[in-house]
Design a protein around this motif. Sequence first.
Motif, PDB file in Angstrom:
ATOM      1  N   ASP A 433     -60.170 -50.326  -9.260  1.00  0.00           N
ATOM      2  CA  ASP A 433     -60.094 -49.547  -9.673  1.00  0.00           C
ATOM      3  C   ASP A 433     -58.676 -49.146  -8.932  1.00  0.00           C
ATOM      4  O   ASP A 433     -58.507 -50.285  -8.331  1.00  0.00           O
ATOM      5  N   ASN A 434     -57.736 -48.019  -8.858  1.00  0.00           N
ATOM      6  CA  ASN A 434     -57.123 -47.755  -8.280  1.00  0.00           C
ATOM      7  C   ASN A 434     -57.059 -48.374  -7.265  1.00  0.00           C
ATOM      8  O   ASN A 434     -55.636 -49.058  -6.608  1.00  0.00           O
ATOM      9  N   SER A 435     -57.976 -48.498  -6.146  1.00  0.00           N
ATOM     10  CA  SER A 435     -57.766 -48.512  -4.175  1.00  0.00           C
ATOM     11  C   SER A 435     -57.475 -49.800  -4.899  1.00  0.00           C
ATOM     12  O   SER A 435     -56.540 -50.595  -4.101  1.00  0.00           O
ATOM     13  N   ASN A 436     -58.879 -50.989  -4.993  1.00  0.00           N
ATOM     14  CA  ASN A 436     -58.427 -52.937  -4.776  1.00  0.00           C
ATOM     15  C   ASN A 436     -57.708 -53.172  -5.863  1.00  0.00           C
ATOM     16  O   ASN A 436     -56.720 -54.037  -5.269  1.00  0.00           O
ATOM     17  N   LEU A 437     -56.995 -52.288  -6.620  1.00  0.00           N
ATOM     18  CA  LEU A 437     -55.711 -52.907  -8.043  1.00  0.00           C
ATOM     19  C   LEU A 437     -54.560 -52.906  -6.305  1.00  0.00           C
ATOM     20  O   LEU A 437     -53.960 -53.863  -5.942  1.00  0.00           O
ATOM     21  N   ASN A 438     -54.544 -51.709  -5.704  1.00  0.00           N
ATOM     22  CA  ASN A 438     -53.510 -51.531  -4.350  1.00  0.00           C
ATOM     23  C   ASN A 438     -53.549 -52.016  -3.491  1.00  0.00           C
ATOM     24  O   ASN A 438     -52.898 -53.263  -3.073  1.00  0.00           O
ATOM     25  N   ILE A 439     -54.365 -52.605  -2.833  1.00  0.00           N
ATOM     26  CA  ILE A 439     -55.194 -53.667  -1.498  1.00  0.00           C
ATOM     27  C   ILE A 439     -54.752 -54.892  -2.224  1.00  0.00           C
ATOM     28  O   ILE A 439     -53.984 -55.685  -1.994  1.00  0.00           O
ATOM     29  N   SER A 440     -55.321 -55.171  -3.402  1.00  0.00           N
ATOM     30  CA  SER A 440     -55.207 -56.666  -3.645  1.00  0.00           C
ATOM     31  C   SER A 440     -53.774 -57.225  -4.153  1.00  0.00           C
ATOM     32  O   SER A 440     -53.002 -58.070  -3.721  1.00  0.00           O
ATOM     33  N   ILE A 441     -52.924 -56.323  -5.021  1.00  0.00           N
ATOM     34  CA  ILE A 441     -51.208 -56.176  -4.586  1.00  0.00           C
ATOM     35  C   ILE A 441     -50.755 -56.413  -3.243  1.00  0.00           C
ATOM     36  O   ILE A 441     -50.240 -57.331  -3.213  1.00  0.00           O
ATOM     37  N   LEU A 442     -50.604 -55.158  -2.807  1.00  0.00           N
ATOM     38  CA  LEU A 442     -50.761 -55.518  -1.417  1.00  0.00           C
ATOM     39  C   LEU A 442     -51.168 -56.897  -0.695  1.00  0.00           C
ATOM     40  O   LEU A 442     -49.622 -57.781   0.059  1.00  0.00           O
ATOM     41  N   LEU A 443     -51.931 -57.292  -0.368  1.00  0.00           N
ATOM     42  CA  LEU A 443     -52.402 -59.175   0.623  1.00  0.00           C
ATOM     43  C   LEU A 443     -51.410 -59.087   0.047  1.00  0.00           C
ATOM     44  O   LEU A 443     -51.099 -60.977  -0.031  1.00  0.00           O
ATOM     45  N   HIS A 444     -51.903 -59.512  -1.519  1.00  0.00           N
ATOM     46  CA  HIS A 444     -51.546 -61.052  -2.180  1.00  0.00           C
ATOM     47  C   HIS A 444     -49.869 -61.517  -2.007  1.00  0.00           C
ATOM     48  O   HIS A 444     -48.672 -61.995  -2.102  1.00  0.00           O
ATOM     49  N   TYR A 445     -49.281 -60.174  -2.026  1.00  0.00           N
ATOM     50  CA  TYR A 445     -47.511 -59.938  -2.143  1.00  0.00           C
ATOM     51  C   TYR A 445     -47.413 -59.944  -0.764  1.00  0.00           C
ATOM     52  O   TYR A 445     -46.523 -61.100  -0.891  1.00  0.00           O
ATOM     53  N   LEU A 446     -47.682 -59.921   0.694  1.00  0.00           N
ATOM     54  CA  LEU A 446     -47.720 -60.139   1.724  1.00  0.00           C
ATOM     55  C   LEU A 446     -48.180 -61.510   2.328  1.00  0.00           C
ATOM     56  O   LEU A 446     -46.794 -62.085   2.638  1.00  0.00           O
ATOM     57  N   TYR A 447     -48.845 -62.345   1.243  1.00  0.00           N
ATOM     58  CA  TYR A 447     -49.542 -63.561   1.977  1.00  0.00           C
ATOM     59  C   TYR A 447     -48.500 -64.540   0.605  1.00  0.00           C
ATOM     60  O   TYR A 447     -49.196 -65.506   0.685  1.00  0.00           O
ATOM     61  N   HIS A 448     -49.050 -64.404  -0.509  1.00  0.00           N
ATOM     62  CA  HIS A 448     -48.297 -64.958  -1.223  1.00  0.00           C
ATOM     63  C   HIS A 448     -46.805 -65.075  -2.377  1.00  0.00           C
ATOM     64  O   HIS A 448     -46.097 -65.850  -2.723  1.00  0.00           O
ATOM     65  N   VAL A 449     -46.479 -63.883  -2.328  1.00  0.00           N
ATOM     66  CA  VAL A 449     -45.592 -63.325  -3.845  1.00  0.00           C
ATOM     67  C   VAL A 449     -44.379 -63.092  -2.780  1.00  0.00           C
ATOM     68  O   VAL A 449     -43.483 -63.513  -3.063  1.00  0.00           O
ATOM     69  N   LYS A 450     -44.202 -62.383  -1.298  1.00  0.00           N
ATOM     70  CA  LYS A 450     -43.172 -62.104  -0.735  1.00  0.00           C
ATOM     71  C   LYS A 450     -41.881 -63.283  -1.440  1.00  0.00           C
ATOM     72  O   LYS A 450     -41.655 -64.415  -0.983  1.00  0.00           O
ATOM     73  N   GLY A 451     -40.627 -62.189  -1.348  1.00  0.00           N
ATOM     74  CA  GLY A 451     -39.557 -63.204  -2.178  1.00  0.00           C
ATOM     75  C   GLY A 451     -39.534 -63.870  -3.469  1.00  0.00           C
ATOM     76  O   GLY A 451     -38.417 -64.945  -3.717  1.00  0.00           O
ATOM     77  N   THR A 452     -40.751 -63.761  -4.032  1.00  0.00           N
ATOM     78  CA  THR A 452     -41.059 -64.304  -5.187  1.00  0.00           C
ATOM     79  C   THR A 452     -41.367 -63.982  -6.301  1.00  0.00           C
ATOM     80  O   THR A 452     -41.899 -64.016  -7.426  1.00  0.00           O
ATOM     81  N   GLU A 453     -41.253 -62.451  -6.299  1.00  0.00           N
ATOM     82  CA  GLU A 453     -41.472 -61.493  -7.345  1.00  0.00           C
ATOM     83  C   GLU A 453     -41.085 -61.310  -8.911  1.00  0.00           C
ATOM     84  O   GLU A 453     -39.989 -61.952  -8.640  1.00  0.00           O
TER      85      GLU A 453
END
Length: 515
Positions: A433-453
């Motif tokens: 739902d909106n909760s874990n969608l947000n957490i998924s986006i946040l954690l994957h962004y911080l650890y894998h995606v940051k700088g390559t949006e």
Amino acid sequence: MDENKEKDLLGEEAEETAETLTEQEKEEVAEILGNSGDETAVTTDWDGLAQLGDGEEFETEISEEESEEGTEDFSYEILCEKCGKRERYTEIDEDYPYCKACRESMKKTRMNGWGVFFFISVLLACVIYLVYGISLITISLPVVKGDMYMAEKKYSSAIACYEETLATIDSLNQSAGGQVQLFDAGDRTYAKLVKAYYLLGSPTYAQEYFSALEQSGALEKFTYKETKGYYDTYDKMMDTYSEIQTLYAQNINTLYAAEKKADISEVKDELKALEELKENKKYDKQMIAYFQYLFCSVTENSLDEGIKYLEEVKAGGRAYEFIYAIELCSLYLEKGEYEKAEKICYDSLEASPENIGVYQYLMMSKRRQGDYEGALKLAKEAEKAAETMYVPEGYETAMHYAVPMEQAIVYALMGEEDKAIAAIDKSFELGNDNSNLNISILLHYLYHVKGTEPQEGEDGEKIYDSVDEIYDQCLATISYYGAYYGLSVSENIQAIMDGEKTLEDVFVKGEVNWQ
């Protein structure tokens, strides 16, 4: 004339006389001779008639009547009743009426057309009853298991069993062509589902079963008195909700959409009007109190008032847990009254040990207090509880996706990136739902995606670089379903991604409803 000569003359005369007699005369002579009483006379055949008095013994013939009488007694006692020729086969039974030959012939008797038809009909009936019997066992077993779970307060497992029965019945009827409903769950199964959902604190999920019982007329029977009580509570609750929503939904939506929250004092008239409605027995008081809470939820300085109204809802009992539990627990967490928040959760688990989603709020309470180890320990308890739950075919686990989501947050706060990513991926696999969608986006962004949006194309569409598949998938889900389901990247999550807030600012010190 001497004696021998006399005998020769008699023999010759008798022979000549015998040759001239007719058949009838022969019979008369035979009869006379038979009744003569001379036991020394011998009568063999008409060719030997001249041998009368040759000195051989004469055997008197048995009369026809005497012969028949003797034979009848003899047959009854010894001979076969069917053929009358052979002795009865008394080896298997001393009273057996037939001989061995007749017995074997009767065993080999071929069936006529009707016999074949009857045999096939009986065979077909046996097959049908066998299949029907196996089907009934297949239907009944989950119901029996459900009853056992009900006795253990494992309402989620009981519901899974009962609903599995309904699915099986539907499948069997479809296999039979779907035109005739050969199998039916029966009113009792529907009543059990209603009770299970009621005790679980989710009576609204029993709506279709309430409807089935109402249509069948079962609710008017004394047997379903308890179910009728559940139905009356639910019916009054929903009628009140519908009427009050018509009166006040627009007001609440307007306050929610406002750029700045209104003060609680600005809705005192609405709160007062709703309070007066509680005196009318037509309405459900708990549902009215819930609407009063909704006014508090969209205004400022209303924390205490919101708690007061939700406590009124809670006083209504298990039927109202789906209304008050999450909101009241969140308000106590917001206020920092952690013991009261946790009591609500433990009360819920005592009433229904399989209410796995409750562990999310227990973990949240520990997290906000900085007790990360305590939160992870609760996650283990939730996993054990989920393992004992009945899982219908097609489901791998009964774990609620909110539990691994909380694990992911805790691991992120502890700096354990790999465990945080693994936990949120598990959460996303179980449901979203909106909760874990947000957490998924946040954690994957911080650890894998940051700088390559992802970059935007000419038409403003997102161009994904496939640096992180889960991140891309979550953003695509929000983009596709966002408008319809209200999915979005929350301000707090975006603030962390933008470097404006820390994880602690949002998940420990910030508002409870951070999503």
